[in-house]
Design a protein around this motif. Structure first.
Motif, PDB file in Angstrom:
ATOM      1  N   ASP A   3       0.829  -1.210   0.000  1.00  0.00           N
ATOM      2  CA  ASP A   3       0.000   0.000   0.000  1.00  0.00           C
ATOM      3  C   ASP A   3       0.859   1.254   0.000  1.00  0.00           C
ATOM      4  N   ARG A   4       1.954   1.207   0.732  1.00  0.00           N
ATOM      5  CA  ARG A   4       2.856   2.366   0.776  1.00  0.00           C
ATOM      6  C   ARG A   4       3.462   2.659  -0.598  1.00  0.00           C
ATOM      7  N   LEU A   5       3.748   1.611  -1.342  1.00  0.00           N
ATOM      8  CA  LEU A   5       4.457   1.763  -2.610  1.00  0.00           C
ATOM      9  C   LEU A   5       3.528   2.078  -3.782  1.00  0.00           C
ATOM     10  N   ARG A   6       2.265   1.736  -3.639  1.00  0.00           N
ATOM     11  CA  ARG A   6       1.352   1.847  -4.763  1.00  0.00           C
ATOM     12  C   ARG A   6       1.216   3.309  -5.208  1.00  0.00           C
ATOM     13  N   GLY A   7       1.435   3.537  -6.492  1.00  0.00           N
ATOM     14  CA  GLY A   7       1.237   4.865  -7.052  1.00  0.00           C
ATOM     15  C   GLY A   7       2.391   5.827  -6.891  1.00  0.00           C
ATOM     16  N   VAL A   8       3.480   5.396  -6.246  1.00  0.00           N
ATOM     17  CA  VAL A   8       4.631   6.282  -6.092  1.00  0.00           C
ATOM     18  C   VAL A   8       5.336   6.445  -7.430  1.00  0.00           C
ATOM     19  N   GLU A   9       5.676   7.662  -7.787  1.00  0.00           N
ATOM     20  CA  GLU A   9       6.346   7.936  -9.059  1.00  0.00           C
ATOM     21  C   GLU A   9       7.610   8.751  -8.830  1.00  0.00           C
ATOM     22  N   LEU A  10       8.604   8.512  -9.653  1.00  0.00           N
ATOM     23  CA  LEU A  10       9.837   9.277  -9.581  1.00  0.00           C
ATOM     24  C   LEU A  10       9.584  10.716 -10.013  1.00  0.00           C
ATOM     25  N   PRO A  11      10.057  11.691  -9.226  1.00  0.00           N
ATOM     26  CA  PRO A  11       9.895  13.087  -9.627  1.00  0.00           C
ATOM     27  C   PRO A  11      10.834  13.431 -10.774  1.00  0.00           C
ATOM     28  N   GLU A  12      10.550  14.524 -11.422  1.00  0.00           N
ATOM     29  CA  GLU A  12      11.381  14.984 -12.544  1.00  0.00           C
ATOM     30  C   GLU A  12      11.604  16.481 -12.393  1.00  0.00           C
ATOM     31  N   PRO A  13      12.829  16.971 -12.139  1.00  0.00           N
ATOM     32  CA  PRO A  13      14.049  16.174 -11.967  1.00  0.00           C
ATOM     33  C   PRO A  13      14.077  15.492 -10.606  1.00  0.00           C
ATOM     34  N   LEU A  14      15.005  14.548 -10.467  1.00  0.00           N
ATOM     35  CA  LEU A  14      15.088  13.812  -9.213  1.00  0.00           C
ATOM     36  C   LEU A  14      15.589  14.676  -8.066  1.00  0.00           C
ATOM     37  N   GLY A  15      16.632  15.487  -8.341  1.00  0.00           N
ATOM     38  CA  GLY A  15      17.245  16.251  -7.265  1.00  0.00           C
ATOM     39  C   GLY A  15      17.819  15.310  -6.218  1.00  0.00           C
ATOM     40  N   PHE A  16      17.798  15.766  -4.956  1.00  0.00           N
ATOM     41  CA  PHE A  16      18.253  14.940  -3.847  1.00  0.00           C
ATOM     42  C   PHE A  16      17.308  15.141  -2.679  1.00  0.00           C
ATOM     43  N   GLY A  17      16.698  14.060  -2.218  1.00  0.00           N
ATOM     44  CA  GLY A  17      15.790  14.147  -1.089  1.00  0.00           C
ATOM     45  C   GLY A  17      14.428  14.713  -1.423  1.00  0.00           C
ATOM     46  N   ARG A  18      14.129  14.915  -2.708  1.00  0.00           N
ATOM     47  CA  ARG A  18      12.797  15.412  -3.086  1.00  0.00           C
ATOM     48  C   ARG A  18      11.730  14.364  -2.800  1.00  0.00           C
ATOM     49  N   LEU A  19      12.081  13.113  -3.057  1.00  0.00           N
ATOM     50  CA  LEU A  19      11.163  12.015  -2.793  1.00  0.00           C
ATOM     51  C   LEU A  19      11.854  11.044  -1.851  1.00  0.00           C
ATOM     52  N   MET A  20      11.359  10.955  -0.622  1.00  0.00           N
ATOM     53  CA  MET A  20      11.845   9.922   0.282  1.00  0.00           C
ATOM     54  C   MET A  20      11.041   8.657   0.018  1.00  0.00           C
ATOM     55  N   ALA A  21      11.740   7.545  -0.140  1.00  0.00           N
ATOM     56  CA  ALA A  21      11.034   6.278  -0.339  1.00  0.00           C
ATOM     57  C   ALA A  21      10.085   6.053   0.836  1.00  0.00           C
ATOM     58  N   PRO A  22       8.865   5.568   0.578  1.00  0.00           N
ATOM     59  CA  PRO A  22       7.863   5.436   1.642  1.00  0.00           C
ATOM     60  C   PRO A  22       8.077   4.248   2.558  1.00  0.00           C
ATOM     61  N   VAL A  23       9.175   3.525   2.354  1.00  0.00           N
ATOM     62  CA  VAL A  23       9.497   2.351   3.161  1.00  0.00           C
ATOM     63  C   VAL A  23      10.920   2.500   3.675  1.00  0.00           C
ATOM     64  N   MET A  24      11.160   2.065   4.901  1.00  0.00           N
ATOM     65  CA  MET A  24      12.502   2.083   5.470  1.00  0.00           C
ATOM     66  C   MET A  24      12.751   0.773   6.204  1.00  0.00           C
ATOM     67  N   SER A  25      14.006   0.536   6.575  1.00  0.00           N
ATOM     68  CA  SER A  25      14.374  -0.597   7.412  1.00  0.00           C
ATOM     69  C   SER A  25      14.606  -0.078   8.820  1.00  0.00           C
ATOM     70  N   LEU A  26      14.149  -0.827   9.827  1.00  0.00           N
ATOM     71  CA  LEU A  26      14.170  -0.332  11.198  1.00  0.00           C
ATOM     72  C   LEU A  26      14.475  -1.465  12.170  1.00  0.00           C
ATOM     73  N   ALA A  27      15.320  -1.185  13.162  1.00  0.00           N
ATOM     74  CA  ALA A  27      15.593  -2.151  14.231  1.00  0.00           C
ATOM     75  C   ALA A  27      16.001  -1.384  15.482  1.00  0.00           C
ATOM     76  N   TYR A  28      15.746  -1.990  16.637  1.00  0.00           N
ATOM     77  CA  TYR A  28      16.130  -1.408  17.919  1.00  0.00           C
ATOM     78  C   TYR A  28      17.083  -2.343  18.659  1.00  0.00           C
TER      79      TYR A  28
END
Length: 366
Positions: A14-39
């Motif tokens: 659900d997080r990934l559905r419909g996400v599109e690469l921006p144009e131009p990409l730049g840096f940090g314009r689009l943060m991926a909606p998924v991350m890896s996490l551990a404590y």
């Protein structure tokens, strides 16, 4: 490009559905909606897991917010543009070296190390899910930001006992595709002997912000730092190592307490001889450099790092009114092309440098 997947957990899909690469990409314009996490709790790390890119719940007295117990890495996943895409659609560049440097940073700041294989597997799992967000042009990448910080809620001036590890991702354009200008910083110091300049501590970068004001005021792009004792010897750019080519010799300052062991730096030291260059690690007096430029010698200056790859310098200046243009940086551009060709799988990589996602080994790498 739109992400779709039927094999992922529903929350991630659900997080990934419909996400599109921006144009131009730049840096940090689009943060991926998924991350890896551990404590890290009770003396042990959890297994990193994929989760949505949501705000973290932190107490106002979380130790990292007050005492800066935080580290990070900068690294990239590249689209495989070579003749053997079966090796994997995306490639990680020297991930085990990044894992080792991450652990050196952790040890210096009194933080628990993370098993190298766990670190690399977390990267691989995240990149595999975000595969359609790895852009396809040479020089572009999925930039990865592994991070660790002290998560204990306690104002005591002691190391945390709980820690958070996460990996963020953002599709990124190539940095510094045109030559840059460099401002010699003659007053502030980036790092001192015995400090944290040789690791990727978050505070190292915050310490550069005030010194960066002249960049904006004078139209320059990068600070070039000198040593903290004599303010005479070249150390680093704010986020890049520095190289100087004089004739057939490629110079860079030797590693020390104040200079980060850059993985791109190491890569260039290994590639340089194939260009007929003699590699030399030694102190570089800033006056030696400026005198050589003013004398019209065959000199190049460039920065290198994960973000920039290789960034040629076309102008050096400082507060005294010094303005020294440099000639075309042909060697820097050749080194940049060679390294990008390796990172994208276009040319063969030295052993251990290039890891296809989905084909990583099961054990630590030498």
């Amino acid at each position: 490009m739109t992400l779709t997947s039927s094999s992922l957990p529903s929350e991630i899909a659900d997080r990934l559905r419909g996400v599109e690469l921006p144009e131009p990409l730049g840096f940090g314009r689009l943060m991926a909606p998924v991350m890896s996490l551990a404590y890290y709790r009770d003396g042990a790390w959890e297994t990193p897991r994929l989760t949505g890119l949501d705000p973290l719940q932190l107490a106002p007295h979380t130790q990292a917010l007050h005492y800066g117990q935080a580290i990070f890495e900068g690294m990239k996943a590249y689209r495989n543009l070579g003749d053997s895409p079966a090796d994997g659609p995306s490639l990680l560049f020297r991930p085990y070296e990044h894992a080792r440097r991450f652990n050196r940073s952790a040890a210096r700041l009194g933080m628990p190390e993370l098993d190298e294989q766990v670190f690399v597997r977390a990267l691989e799992e995240l990149v595999a899910v975000l595969e359609p967000l790895v852009p396809g042009q040479q020089g572009q990448s999925l930039y990865l930001r592994p991070t660790m910080f002290g998560a204990t809620a306690d104002l005591s001036v002691v190391p945390s006992t709980e820690f958070c590890f996460l990996v963020l991702a953002t599709p990124s354009d190539a940095f510094f595709t045109a030559p840059i200008s460099a401002w010699i910083e003659r007053h502030y110091s980036r790092a001192g002997a015995g400090g944290t300049g040789c690791v990727k501590a978050a505070g190292n970068y915050a310490a550069s912000f005030a010194a960066a004001a002249p960049l904006r005021e004078n139209g320059f792009q990068q600070l070039l730092w000198l040593d903290a004792v004599e303010h005479t010897y070249l150390e680093e750019f704010t986020a890049m190592n520095v190289f100087v080519r004089r004739g057939e010799t490629l110079l860079t300052p030797p590693l020390s307490d104040t200079i980060l062991a850059g993985i791109t730096r190491d890569s260039l030291l290994r590639l340089g001889p194939s260009f007929g260059l003699r590699m030399e690690e030694r102190q570089i007096d800033v006056h030696e450099l400026t005198d050589a430029i003013q004398a019209g010698e065959d000199v190049e200056v460039f920065g290198c790092g994960t973000g920039a790859v290789v960034a040629p310098v076309e102008l050096i200046g400082d507060e005294t009114g010094l303005r020294l243009p440099l000639p075309a940086q042909s060697t820097a551009l050749e080194l940049r092309k060679r390294l990008l060709d390796i990172q994208h799988g276009i040319t063969p990589a030295p052993e251990g440098w290039q890891w296809p996602v989905g084909a990583l080994p099961d054990g630590p790498q030498a």
